[in-house]
Design an enzyme around this catalytic site. Structure first.
Site, PDB file in Angstrom:
ATOM      1  N   GLY A 197       0.703  -1.178  -0.070  1.00  0.00           N
ATOM      2  CA  GLY A 197      -0.028  -0.025   0.016  1.00  0.00           C
ATOM      3  C   GLY A 197       0.860   1.174   0.087  1.00  0.00           C
ATOM      4  O   GLY A 197       0.457   2.138  -0.485  1.00  0.00           O
ATOM      5  N   ASP A 198       1.989   1.257   0.525  1.00  0.00           N
ATOM      6  CA  ASP A 198       2.967   2.163   0.519  1.00  0.00           C
ATOM      7  C   ASP A 198       4.394   1.946   0.632  1.00  0.00           C
ATOM      8  O   ASP A 198       5.251   2.106   1.204  1.00  0.00           O
ATOM      9  CB  ASP A 198       2.801   3.266   1.966  1.00  0.00           C
ATOM     10  CG  ASP A 198       3.552   4.529   1.757  1.00  0.00           C
ATOM     11  OD1 ASP A 198       3.929   4.950   0.389  1.00  0.00           O
ATOM     12  OD2 ASP A 198       3.610   5.329   2.712  1.00  0.00           O
ATOM     13  N   PHE A 199       4.506   1.193  -0.795  1.00  0.00           N
ATOM     14  CA  PHE A 199       5.904   0.484  -0.930  1.00  0.00           C
ATOM     15  C   PHE A 199       6.906   1.512  -1.435  1.00  0.00           C
ATOM     16  O   PHE A 199       7.250   1.278  -2.474  1.00  0.00           O
ATOM     17  CB  PHE A 199       5.637  -0.704  -1.908  1.00  0.00           C
ATOM     18  CG  PHE A 199       6.801  -1.706  -1.933  1.00  0.00           C
ATOM     19  CD1 PHE A 199       6.600  -2.980  -0.724  1.00  0.00           C
ATOM     20  CD2 PHE A 199       7.857  -1.631  -2.766  1.00  0.00           C
ATOM     21  CE1 PHE A 199       7.486  -3.957  -0.836  1.00  0.00           C
ATOM     22  CE2 PHE A 199       8.588  -2.881  -2.854  1.00  0.00           C
ATOM     23  CZ  PHE A 199       8.535  -3.947  -1.917  1.00  0.00           C
TER      24      PHE A 199
END
Length: 271
Positions: A197-199
């Protein structure tokens, strides 16, 4: 887990009674950048005790911290993540105490060690393939684009979107302009996998040339794989297009889907 240059020493903060004894004797440092209304602290310097990290937030931030706690517990059976050492939730607040992950952020390694660029990118791609290989049937969390669009709309309506933090391509845009551009890229056929999701480079820790773990997992859930691909690809742009191409090659993408890429980059602007 926090950039040393962004930390500031601080006094201990008020804690729930069940945490006070555990954290007695630690020195405190706060992440000076902050966490969208919450706070992140590094607890260190206690003899014969490991470093720990504490997240604290109120109201909606407390909900986000609770989401992260649940995802950490589930992810621990699949990939390396911080262990939950203690968690307290009250009606209005949440405290999440976690173990530290060894290593430096991928951003720190890329910034300080140009010779390591190819190996770091290869390690990031391998870790992302590992994450995306987790069977979606085992994941209890949904983060698909319909879910995230609904949350983005709520954030726009509440005036929570930081338009000053938009990427250069959208400098000067309003949140509504981003929203309208997103609608023009719909519909598309998702390729659902378990996503972080927030790589981003700041959320991946490198130790001895490998990804030692990931942090800030509150958005983990089933979504289109480009949710993660787009963010990492965008982060690597700071270090040149050759690293972006290498990442795609190592991950296994021969033809980049520009429509999905742009959709997920714009969607991320609203969080």
């Amino acid at each position: 887990m926090i950039h040393a240059e962004s930390e500031q020493a601080c006094p201990a903060v008020p804690l729930p009674a069940s945490m006070s004894a555990v954290l007695a004797g630690y020195e405190w440092a706060r992440d000076a950048i902050g966490e969208s209304g919450g706070a992140v602290y590094r607890l260190h310097g206690k003899a014969r005790a490991p470093d720990l990290y504490l997240k604290h937030g109120k109201d909606a931030v407390a909900d986000d911290i609770t989401d992260e706690m649940a995802r950490l517990g589930w992810l621990a059976g699949h990939i390396p993540v911080p262990a939950v050492a203690h968690f307290v939730r009250t009606p209005g607040q949440a405290w999440l105490l976690m173990t530290a992950v060894h290593g430096r952020t991928a951003y720190q390694v890329l910034k300080s060690s140009p010779d390591a660029h190819p190996a770091v990118v290869d390690a990031l791609a391998a870790f992302l393939r590992r994450l995306h290989a987790i069977p979606v049937g085992e994941c209890p969390f949904n983060s698909d684009h319909a879910f995230r669009l609904a949350r983005a709309r709520t954030r726009i309506d509440a005036g929570l979107v930081d338009v000053d933090d938009f990427d250069e391509e959208r400098d000067g845009w309003t949140a509504e302009q981003v929203w309208e551009a997103l609608q023009r890229l719909l519909p598309f056929t998702p390729d659902p996998v378990v996503t972080h999701g927030d790589f981003s480079l700041d959320n991946l820790l490198i130790h001895q040339g490998e990804v030692a773990g990931c942090i800030d997992v509150g958005r983990v859930g089933i979504a289109d794989r480009y949710q993660d691909i787009a963010i990492l690809w965008n982060c690597l742009g700071e270090f040149g297009p050759s690293l972006q191409r290498r990442f795609l090659l190592q991950y296994g993408i021969a033809d980049l889907d520009q429509r999905k890429l742009q959709f997920h980059l714009m969607l991320d602007e609203l969080f």
